[in-house]
Design a protein around this motif. Structure first.
Motif, mmCIF file in Angstrom:
data_model
loop_
_atom_site.group_PDB
_atom_site.id
_atom_site.type_symbol
_atom_site.label_atom_id
_atom_site.label_comp_id
_atom_site.label_asym_id
_atom_site.label_seq_id
_atom_site.Cartn_x
_atom_site.Cartn_y
_atom_site.Cartn_z
ATOM 1 N N ALA A 364 -1.289 22.910 -11.978
ATOM 2 C CA ALA A 364 -1.350 22.802 -10.517
ATOM 3 C C ALA A 364 -0.642 23.990 -9.723
ATOM 4 O O ALA A 364 -1.304 24.468 -8.623
ATOM 5 N N GLN A 365 0.216 24.595 -10.374
ATOM 6 C CA GLN A 365 1.056 25.466 -9.448
ATOM 7 C C GLN A 365 -0.021 26.883 -9.546
ATOM 8 O O GLN A 365 -0.014 27.535 -8.662
ATOM 9 N N MET A 366 -0.708 27.014 -10.672
ATOM 10 C CA MET A 366 -1.572 28.153 -10.794
ATOM 11 C C MET A 366 -2.777 27.873 -9.719
ATOM 12 O O MET A 366 -3.392 28.707 -9.380
ATOM 13 N N ASN A 367 -3.354 26.446 -10.033
ATOM 14 C CA ASN A 367 -4.569 26.109 -9.495
ATOM 15 C C ASN A 367 -4.762 24.878 -8.729
ATOM 16 O O ASN A 367 -4.583 23.995 -9.215
ATOM 17 N N PRO A 368 -4.173 24.907 -7.378
ATOM 18 C CA PRO A 368 -3.446 23.631 -6.953
ATOM 19 C C PRO A 368 -4.961 23.049 -6.104
ATOM 20 O O PRO A 368 -4.805 22.215 -5.479
ATOM 21 N N ALA A 369 -6.102 22.989 -6.681
ATOM 22 C CA ALA A 369 -7.323 22.442 -6.207
ATOM 23 C C ALA A 369 -7.377 20.859 -6.244
ATOM 24 O O ALA A 369 -7.543 20.349 -5.491
ATOM 25 N N LEU A 370 -6.765 20.407 -7.385
ATOM 26 C CA LEU A 370 -6.423 18.883 -7.729
ATOM 27 C C LEU A 370 -5.667 18.465 -7.008
ATOM 28 O O LEU A 370 -5.938 17.316 -6.112
ATOM 29 N N ASP A 371 -4.557 19.078 -6.579
ATOM 30 C CA ASP A 371 -3.379 18.538 -5.772
ATOM 31 C C ASP A 371 -3.919 18.409 -4.266
ATOM 32 O O ASP A 371 -3.719 17.697 -3.531
ATOM 33 N N ALA A 372 -4.854 19.491 -3.888
ATOM 34 C CA ALA A 372 -5.383 19.603 -2.507
ATOM 35 C C ALA A 372 -6.203 18.550 -2.072
ATOM 36 O O ALA A 372 -6.518 18.290 -0.941
ATOM 37 N N ALA A 373 -7.067 18.377 -3.318
ATOM 38 C CA ALA A 373 -8.406 17.404 -3.016
ATOM 39 C C ALA A 373 -8.159 16.107 -2.914
ATOM 40 O O ALA A 373 -8.743 15.416 -2.201
ATOM 41 N N LEU A 374 -6.872 15.575 -3.305
ATOM 42 C CA LEU A 374 -6.516 14.259 -3.268
ATOM 43 C C LEU A 374 -5.687 13.875 -1.618
ATOM 44 O O LEU A 374 -5.006 14.595 -1.327
ATOM 45 N N PRO A 375 -6.360 13.019 -1.252
ATOM 46 C CA PRO A 375 -5.866 12.303 0.153
ATOM 47 C C PRO A 375 -4.334 11.779 0.080
ATOM 48 O O PRO A 375 -4.120 10.866 0.658
ATOM 49 N N ILE A 376 -3.607 12.573 -0.429
ATOM 50 C CA ILE A 376 -2.201 12.014 -0.346
ATOM 51 C C ILE A 376 -1.256 13.395 -0.160
ATOM 52 O O ILE A 376 -1.420 14.431 -0.598
ATOM 53 N N GLY A 377 -0.204 13.060 0.367
ATOM 54 C CA GLY A 377 0.857 14.343 0.961
ATOM 55 C C GLY A 377 1.374 14.880 -0.695
ATOM 56 O O GLY A 377 1.448 14.463 -1.478
ATOM 57 N N GLN A 378 1.838 16.329 -0.292
ATOM 58 C CA GLN A 378 2.619 17.001 -1.464
ATOM 59 C C GLN A 378 3.624 16.392 -1.953
ATOM 60 O O GLN A 378 4.001 16.536 -3.378
ATOM 61 N N ARG A 379 4.631 15.610 -1.072
ATOM 62 C CA ARG A 379 5.726 15.030 -1.767
ATOM 63 C C ARG A 379 5.136 13.826 -2.561
ATOM 64 O O ARG A 379 5.681 13.642 -3.710
ATOM 65 N N TRP A 380 4.278 12.935 -2.432
ATOM 66 C CA TRP A 380 3.573 11.954 -3.184
ATOM 67 C C TRP A 380 2.987 12.450 -4.530
ATOM 68 O O TRP A 380 3.048 12.022 -5.516
ATOM 69 N N VAL A 381 2.194 13.936 -4.173
ATOM 70 C CA VAL A 381 1.744 14.455 -5.555
ATOM 71 C C VAL A 381 2.928 14.687 -6.432
ATOM 72 O O VAL A 381 2.617 14.562 -7.583
ATOM 73 N N ARG A 382 3.988 15.376 -5.935
ATOM 74 C CA ARG A 382 5.198 15.513 -6.864
ATOM 75 C C ARG A 382 5.892 14.488 -7.312
ATOM 76 O O ARG A 382 6.079 14.170 -8.750
ATOM 77 N N LEU A 383 5.798 13.447 -6.544
ATOM 78 C CA LEU A 383 6.314 12.029 -7.197
ATOM 79 C C LEU A 383 5.555 11.544 -8.319
ATOM 80 O O LEU A 383 5.780 11.054 -9.177
ATOM 81 N N THR A 384 4.078 11.696 -8.211
ATOM 82 C CA THR A 384 3.336 11.169 -9.051
ATOM 83 C C THR A 384 3.139 12.007 -10.296
ATOM 84 O O THR A 384 3.102 11.533 -11.602
ATOM 85 N N ARG A 385 3.347 13.121 -10.248
ATOM 86 C CA ARG A 385 3.570 14.285 -11.329
ATOM 87 C C ARG A 385 4.608 13.787 -12.041
ATOM 88 O O ARG A 385 4.932 14.282 -13.216
ATOM 89 N N MET A 386 5.556 13.196 -11.526
ATOM 90 C CA MET A 386 6.893 12.910 -12.091
ATOM 91 C C MET A 386 6.557 11.462 -13.101
ATOM 92 O O MET A 386 7.569 11.362 -13.942
ATOM 93 N N VAL A 387 5.640 10.980 -13.110
ATOM 94 C CA VAL A 387 5.444 9.678 -13.836
ATOM 95 C C VAL A 387 5.463 9.901 -15.223
ATOM 96 O O VAL A 387 6.429 9.133 -16.163
ATOM 97 N N LEU A 388 4.626 10.933 -15.656
ATOM 98 C CA LEU A 388 4.590 11.135 -17.145
ATOM 99 C C LEU A 388 6.035 11.708 -17.870
ATOM 100 O O LEU A 388 6.347 11.240 -18.723
ATOM 101 N N PRO A 389 6.564 12.722 -17.137
ATOM 102 C CA PRO A 389 8.029 13.180 -17.544
ATOM 103 C C PRO A 389 8.746 12.164 -17.746
ATOM 104 O O PRO A 389 9.525 12.050 -18.582
ATOM 105 N N ILE A 390 8.939 11.010 -16.622
ATOM 106 C CA ILE A 390 9.748 10.073 -16.677
ATOM 107 C C ILE A 390 9.419 9.090 -17.942
ATOM 108 O O ILE A 390 10.494 8.702 -18.560
ATOM 109 N N VAL A 391 8.428 8.963 -18.314
ATOM 110 C CA VAL A 391 7.858 7.811 -19.396
ATOM 111 C C VAL A 391 8.502 8.505 -20.650
ATOM 112 O O VAL A 391 9.142 7.849 -21.576
#
Length: 512
Positions: A364-391
């Motif tokens: 996503a850092q190289m190609n933020p198209a998916l992050d930008a396409a979703l109707p959620i803020g960047q902080r929610w994106v990062r929090l969501t991206r944290m789910v798999l690493p936490i598990v």
């Protein structure tokens, strides 16, 4: 009468003279580079020999672990890393060639009507020479760890050196056969990855390590003869290496070298892992289960699902987590594990495991198209991206702290401390994945590694800084050999701080 064509050696000499003329480097610079290289090799070898000589100079037979059960003989601590180092080196060589040409060399040299054998000859023996040093250091380390006399130590060093050189030359011979070349790379990676699991098996079976003896000398001689024969055969086949293979290996080498000089572990991983893997047909999933998810959280659920699918469809990352788990487990199975070695192996294993969980944010850092396409803020994106690493890191830390509880007692407190530490490492993985790319377009700072952009070191520390902060409690507990409720409470605060820092995103700078 047409003029005689230059030989490959003459082309190399002309290229070298032109490069030296344009660079302005003199003999002093060359001697300085040689001095720095030799100094680095001597310092690294001295450090390795110093550490291995302290392993078991007076150790007798296999001792039991602190609470009975599995126990790994300390001699394996030298043997297993040496085998892993040789295997990892062979895997690296197969990724980088061993025969390669940089982009500029490919453009100028491959189009010339010259003898390719004399053109590529000097480049062919660069990696075998490095392998000779790597193998000798690994073999000598085993000799220092299990003292058996100077002659046996020299024989062990010669055995590993000859083995490493033989494997590197074999990789060169197979470079013109992509299938066999890839099989050798997978085999070397498998050996390196299997070392922690083999160590755990040896600890369970309580197997004693092999004792170095003088039999290694004739075996080293046989391997050296085989290396010479294979080298002559490789030299005769240098002109059979296809240009596309030379260009691909050169591109991987250039990208890996740039990543090392710019301290960018993400680019290094892409160069050594992604670029060397064959392309696969893209698979898609309908994600029909998302229809049953409440609409407000549906974008976050879709994003978390993409990370989970990416992780599940990449066996290399799953294997990386399991191998990283084997590092601290291996360190805890030796008799009387010291706090320093346990801390180093735990932090190293956690770092390797956390890297495997953040492939989605790195892309996503190289190609933020998916992050930008979703109707959620960047902080929610990062929090969501944290789910798999936490598990994943929860599984990893619970497994490690369960073993710590078996080793030091109070397993409940250790498990609680591990469960609270995992979010901090997940936050570190996401923060490191989203750190900005280094920019070489502005003013640069001269350094021994070349011109680098200012602030590169601080940028490279984004991610590892949170890992260090989030590991304070478990490191203190390992030093004390016990947990404490205060450490658990402190870990709650540290993990919360790490997550908040990982969610922080500075405002973009306004262009002038």
């Amino acid at each position: 009468m047409s003029p005689a064509l230059p030989s490959g050696r003459e082309v190399r000499r002309a290229t070298r003279d032109a490069s030296n003329f344009r660079s302005g480097a003199g003999v002093t610079d060359l001697l300085g580079d040689i001095y720095v290289g030799l100094f680095a090799v001597v310092m690294a070898s001295t450090l390795i020999f110093s550490l291995t000589s302290r392993l078991a100079p007076d150790e007798g037979p296999l001792r039991q672990s602190a609470h009975g059960g599995p126990g790994l003989d300390v001699g394996w601590i030298a043997v297993l890393p040496a085998i892993a180092a040789v295997a990892a080196f062979v895997g690296l060589v197969t990724r980088l060639g061993p025969l390669s040409l940089s982009g500029a060399e490919s453009v100028w040299w491959l189009a010339l009507p010259v003898d390719r054998r004399s053109l590529l000859g000097p480049s062919a023996y660069r990696w075998p020479a490095i392998g000779l040093v790597v193998g000798a250091v690994c073999g000598a380390a085993i000799g220092f760890a299990m003292p058996a006399g100077a002659v046996t130590t020299i024989g062990t060093a010669a055995l590993f050196a000859a083995l490493t050189v033989t494997l590197v030359i074999t990789a060169g011979l197979l470079q013109s056969r992509p299938g066999a070349h890839r099989a050798l790379r997978i085999g070397a990676d498998s050996v390196a990855a299997a070392v922690p699991l083999v160590g755990i098996t040896l600890a369970v079976l309580r197997t004693a390590p092999p004792t170095p003896n003088r039999l290694s000398i004739p075996v080293a001689v046989l391997l050296a003869i085989a290396a010479v024969v294979l080298a002559r055969r490789w030299d005769r086949r240098l002109d059979q290496v296809r240009g596309v293979s030379l260009r691909h290996s050169g591109a991987v080498t250039d990208e890996a070298l740039f990543a090392v000089l710019s301290l960018d572990t993400r680019a290094l991983g892409r160069a050594l892992a992604v670029r060397t893997e064959p392309p696969r047909r893209a698979r898609s999933s309908s994600l029909t289960w998302l229809r049953r998810v409440p609409e407000p959280v549906r974008p976050a659920a879709a994003l978390a699902t993409t990370d989970a699918l990416l992780f599940a469809r990449t066996p290399r990352q799953i294997a990386q987590v399991l191998v990283a788990l084997g590092l601290p487990v291996l360190g805890l199975l030796v008799p009387d594990p010291g706090p320093a070695s346990t801390i180093v192996l735990l932090l190293l294993g956690a770092y390797v495991a956390s890297l495997a969980t953040a492939e989605g944010p790195r892309r996503a850092q190289m190609n933020p198209a998916l992050d930008a396409a979703l109707p959620i803020g960047q902080r929610w994106v990062r929090l969501t991206r944290m789910v798999l690493p936490i598990v994943v890191m929860e599984f990893w830390f619970l497994a490690v702290t369960a073993l710590l509880g078996w080793r030091f007692g109070d397993p409940g407190w250790w498990l609680l401390l591990g469960a609270l530490t995992a979010p901090a490492w997940a936050a570190a993985a996401v923060r490191g994945a989203y750190r900005p790319e280094p920019t070489f377009g502005g003013p640069l700072v001269a350094s021994p590694m070349g011109a680098l952009p200012p602030g590169l070191a601080s940028s490279a520390m984004k991610g590892p800084d949170l890992a260090v902060i989030g590991s304070v409690s478990i490191v203190v507990a390992l030093i004390l050999g016990a947990t404490h409720p205060l450490l658990v409470g402190l870990q709650v605060v540290l993990s919360l701080i790490a997550v908040l820092v990982a969610l922080y995103q500075p405002a973009p700078k306004e262009s002038v």
